[in-house]
Motif scaffolding. Structure first.
Motif, short mmCIF file in Angstrom:
data_model
loop_
_atom_site.label_atom_id
_atom_site.label_comp_id
_atom_site.label_asym_id
_atom_site.label_seq_id
_atom_site.Cartn_x
_atom_site.Cartn_y
_atom_site.Cartn_z
N ASP A 1 13.49 4.74 -1.66
CA ASP A 1 12.63 5.88 -1.98
C ASP A 1 11.26 5.62 -1.38
O ASP A 1 10.68 4.54 -1.59
CB ASP A 1 12.48 6.07 -3.50
N TYR A 2 10.75 6.61 -0.67
CA TYR A 2 9.42 6.47 -0.05
C TYR A 2 8.60 7.69 -0.44
O TYR A 2 8.90 8.81 -0.05
CB TYR A 2 9.56 6.37 1.46
N ASP B 1 0.83 -1.20 0.00
CA ASP B 1 0.00 0.00 0.00
C ASP B 1 0.87 1.25 0.00
O ASP B 1 0.54 2.26 -0.64
CB ASP B 1 -0.93 0.02 1.21
N LYS B 2 1.99 1.19 0.69
CA LYS B 2 2.91 2.31 0.71
C LYS B 2 3.79 2.27 -0.53
O LYS B 2 4.24 1.22 -0.96
CB LYS B 2 3.78 2.27 1.97
N ASP B 3 4.00 3.46 -1.11
CA ASP B 3 4.78 3.57 -2.33
C ASP B 3 6.26 3.63 -1.98
O ASP B 3 6.81 4.67 -1.66
CB ASP B 3 4.36 4.84 -3.09
N MET B 4 6.94 2.46 -2.05
CA MET B 4 8.33 2.36 -1.66
C MET B 4 9.11 1.62 -2.74
O MET B 4 8.57 0.78 -3.45
CB MET B 4 8.48 1.65 -0.32
N LEU B 5 10.38 1.97 -2.86
CA LEU B 5 11.28 1.31 -3.79
C LEU B 5 12.61 1.11 -3.10
O LEU B 5 13.14 2.03 -2.46
CB LEU B 5 11.44 2.15 -5.06
N PHE B 6 13.17 -0.10 -3.22
CA PHE B 6 14.45 -0.44 -2.61
C PHE B 6 15.45 -0.76 -3.73
O PHE B 6 15.08 -1.41 -4.72
CB PHE B 6 14.32 -1.63 -1.66
#
Length: 815
Positions: free
Chosen positions: A599-600, A554-559
């Protein structure tokens, strides 16, 4: 009969009206100003808004339609409507300028984010406040990027130096002059921000398609114009003019920029009184011709002339502590006359074999002709200042610790010619892409060095530190006068380089998680022939990789994680030691990069924000240690140093003020080196803490009045040491660097505010404003001047302060 005929003509329209209703409204921007020429369209039906932003369009009843509101300058809006009856529907959207979109808040190009590449809004580069406004000035607000010299466009990235950064314009590598030793001599950056379309930056862990350097990549793309414009900028610091246009049915495009720069406004605010006549001129052009849909030819050319005339008169610098203040007073005679002429041309072709296969070839040549001539005599007095408040002589020098003079002489000439030939290929298939490239580069450098320094103290000529029998001033030396420093060398160097790369990247899905990865390798072979001595061929292989995952959360995150082995084969500067001697066998410096990031993207105050964080580590081997004096780098040319660097970078950017992007950045860095196994000491770029703010605002009731604030705080750098000295004995740091620049501008005309009559109707853009540099008038030091105390033989590092508070007036117009 005629009435019957018209009656039958009206029947279809009447019946149609019974099955439709009217959608209408007024389209405005965030400043509540109407927008004309907005396209309103669904299916094959459409209309445009009038000069007052009003529109009206019929939509069918009982049918869901998707209406698109679009404009060339604004972000499109899509809205679904279902009309249940014939009552009118009112919808009045607010469009947002494309230039105001938060390019890094909303992940619009996940591929670049996955690669650890920061995309910077071009408008930020054009509007950001700073002494050297432009692309580099924006970079210096990012974490991990530092520069304590406001007169220089050079920058350090994560513990590296100026020579460790790659800069590309339209895929072509560009270079900086060789002999420049102070920021005020640089004049203009190669990059003309008024010609730029895209700005991409990587602070480490970059792909194999980029070249062989240890620190960073700045990848610039100049734009292909679609319309004809002329842009003029003028200020107390200089002026520029840019012309762009498309001709021959858009087959031929051209964009040409002319710039002039004068730094005397800044230099006159420094502690040294001078007669200063700089002339920095630059002409650039980018031409493209599309022969067909498959074949395009382009040319990038640059002419740059820096004519630097400098005549110092006097200097007064007070330093030390409150309890023990010291003052240096210097009187000068002589002058410095430098000239840097740069010519650059690159011819590129792009051939699209098919929709998936593209070939690119580039031929380029870079020539720099540099002259550095100076004879400057300085007589100095280093004295103790009376710190007794009750004394009649309070604030005056009461005792001299050192009285002397020095004479600096140089007649340095350098001519460098660098020729490149490169071919690259790109193959795309669905979600996979292969990139290949091979390049040949030939460098020819002719360098004539005639540089010496004589130091006199109380009538005694000071001998070099290594001179035998030197016990001055206690015992006079009766031998011949020997310069304290003396360099006399003639170097002619030829370097041949072959390099190539191959890389593969793919976008895929792991369950519902989006995954990107890139694997690549570079190979670089080179040989050096200098002063009749040839080195053996050296070859390095540089494997690199990037991996990123965007979880289905649900949270827009990229690792992401990236790294590899990075090498920097030596340039001419790295082959030349402190005394100008050439070592053709210098090896490539090596760095193992490991970078992890996240990135969040989220909403706060109902506005978009993005938090970017990266942690990195560099293991550095075969390092070529160096000293930095202002922007002059001098290498040991021996590869006997080991080093490391690690740190953390954080950046929060978003709409702190509705409709305007700002950001706050914080970086921590530690980098140390071990020279010849003597133990670890701080590297010259060991700047521990970096805090930066780029803030934009406007007056709500007067939205055309805008403000730009640029704040930077850096902890102190190591103060450096004289080039002849042992750096292990000089580890004191300069004071912290603090700076605040403020710009206020009023927008008379822009894309949101156009006029159809009056004199303002002649402009497509018109802004005017003021800039206040270093508004708190903080004294920041860039380097030290080393003065000898005749009694204790102590070397005092007297800080060289940078520019004070400066007011500038600026205007920009486009028509």
């Amino acid at each position: 009969m005629k009435h019957i005929f018209f009656f039958f003509l009206l029947i279809p329209g009447f019946l149609l009206a019974q099955k439709t209703t009217i959608l209408k409204g007024t389209i405005k921007n965030k400043y509540n100003q109407p927008i004309s020429e907005v396209s309103i369209k669904f299916n094959k039906t459409g209309t445009v808004s009038d000069e007052n932003g009003r529109y009206s369009i019929r939509i069918p009843l009982d049918t869901e339609v998707t209406v698109i509101f679009s404009h060339v300058s604004y972000k499109s809006i899509t809205k679904k409507f279902t009309a249940k009856n014939r009552n009118q529907i009112r919808f009045s959207p607010t469009l947002i300028l494309k230039t105001e979109q938060l390019e890094e808040v909303v992940i619009k190009d996940n591929k670049k984010n996955a690669q650890g590449i920061t995309s910077i809004d071009v408008k930020k580069a054009q509007n950001v406040i700073g002494p050297n406004a432009g692309v580099e000035n924006v970079l210096m607000t990012l974490p991990g990027v530092n520069n304590n010299n406001e007169l220089s466009t050079q920058y350090n990235v994560r513990g590296g130096n100026f020579d460790e950064n790659l800069v590309y314009v339209n895929g072509i590598q560009v270079y900086r002059p060789f002999l420049i030793r102070s920021g005020q001599q640089e004049g203009l950056s190669f990059i003309n921000s008024n010609m730029v379309q895209n700005i991409n930056f990587s602070a480490g862990g970059f792909q194999a398609k980029y070249g062989d350097r240890l620190s960073s990549v700045l990848d610039i793309t100049y734009r292909k114009p679609k319309e004809t414009f002329t842009t003029i900028e003028a200020s107390l610091l200089g002026a520029s003019a840019t012309f762009e246009g498309a001709f021959l049915n858009n087959k031929l495009t051209t964009i040409t920029g002319v710039r002039y720069r004068d730094n005397s406004l800044f230099v006159n605010s420094k502690q040294t009184d001078v007669n200063f006549r700089p002339r920095f001129t630059d002409v650039q052009t980018y031409l493209t011709y599309e022969f067909s849909e498959k074949f395009t030819l382009s040319f990038l050319g640059n002419f740059s002339l820096n004519d630097y005339n400098y005549q110092p008169l006097s200097r007064r610098t007070r330093f030390g502590t409150v309890a023990n203040p010291l003052e240096l007073i210097v009187f000068y005679s002589g002058q410095e006359q430098d000239k840097y002429l740069t010519l650059f041309g690159a011819l590129s072709s792009e051939y699209k074999v098919n929709k998936d296969f593209t070939l690119t070839t580039t031929l380029s040549r870079y020539n720099t002709q540099e002259e550095e001539y100076f004879d400057i005599a300085a007589a100095y007095n280093l004295g103790e200042v009376d710190a007794n408040i009750g004394s009649q002589n309070f604030g005056e020098v009461q005792f001299s610790q050192g009285i002397g003079s020095q004479l600096n002489h140089a007649r340095n000439d350098l001519d460098a010619l660098i020729t490149n030939a490169e071919i690259k290929a790109s193959i795309k298939k669905e979600n996979k892409q292969w990139n290949f490239g091979v390049k040949y580069q030939k460098e020819n450098i002719k360098d004539r060095i005639r540089e010496w320094e004589v130091i006199d103290s109380l009538g005694f000529s000071i001998r070099p530190p290594h001179h035998s029998g030197n016990n001055q001033p206690y015992v006079p030396f009766e031998g011949p006068i020997v310069p304290f420093q003396n360099i006399r060398e003639d170097n002619e160097v030829d370097i041949n380089r072959f390099s190539g790369f191959v890389q593969f990247n793919q976008r895929n899905f792991l369950n519902n998680h989006e995954v990107w990865y890139n694997l690549g390798v570079r190979l670089h072979n080179w040989s050096v022939n200098g002063n009749g001595v040839s080195s053996k061929n050296q070859t390095v292989v540089s494997p690199r990789a990037q991996f990123a995952i965007k979880p289905d959360w649900d949270k827009d995150m990229l690792f992401r994680v990236s790294g590899g082995w990075y090498y920097q084969p030596p340039s001419y500067r790295e082959l030349r030691d402190f005394n100008g001697l050439l070592n053709v066998d210098v090896k490539a410096q090596q760095s193992i990069h490991i970078v992890g990031g996240m990135d969040y993207s989220f909403e706060m105050w109902n506005r978009p924000f993005k938090l970017t964080s990266e942690i990195y580590y560099k293991d550095l081997n075969d390092i070529n240690a160096y000293t930095i004096d202002n922007v002059r780098i001098r290498y040991r040319a021996d590869n006997v140093t080991q080093a490391y660097a690690y740190g953390l970078d954080l950046r929060l950017n978003g709409e702190f003020v509705p409709g305007s992007e700002s950001w706050v950045s914080l970086g921590y860095l530690k980098t140390e080196e071990n020279i010849n196994n003597r133990g670890y000491i701080a590297r010259p770029t060991d700047q521990r803490i970096k805090f930066g703010v780029l803030f934009q605002d406007y007056v709500p009731n007067l939205p055309n009045l805008k403000a730009y604030l640029n704040l930077v705080f850096n902890t102190g750098l190591p103060g450096g040491s004289p080039a002849y000295a042992d750096p292990y004995q000089f580890q004191e740091r300069l004071r912290d660097y603090r700076r605040a620049d403020l710009g206020i501008s009023y927008v008379f005309v822009d894309a949101n505010k156009q006029y159809t009559n009056g004199w303002l109707a002649n402009f497509k853009e018109l802004t005017a404003g003021i800039e206040l540099f270093n508004m708190f008038d903080i004294q920041n030091a860039i380097t030290n001047t080393w003065v000898r105390d005749v009694y204790s033989k102590t070397q005092f590092g007297i800080p060289n302060f940078m520019t004070g508070r400066v007011l500038n007036i600026k205007m920009k117009m486009r028509f």
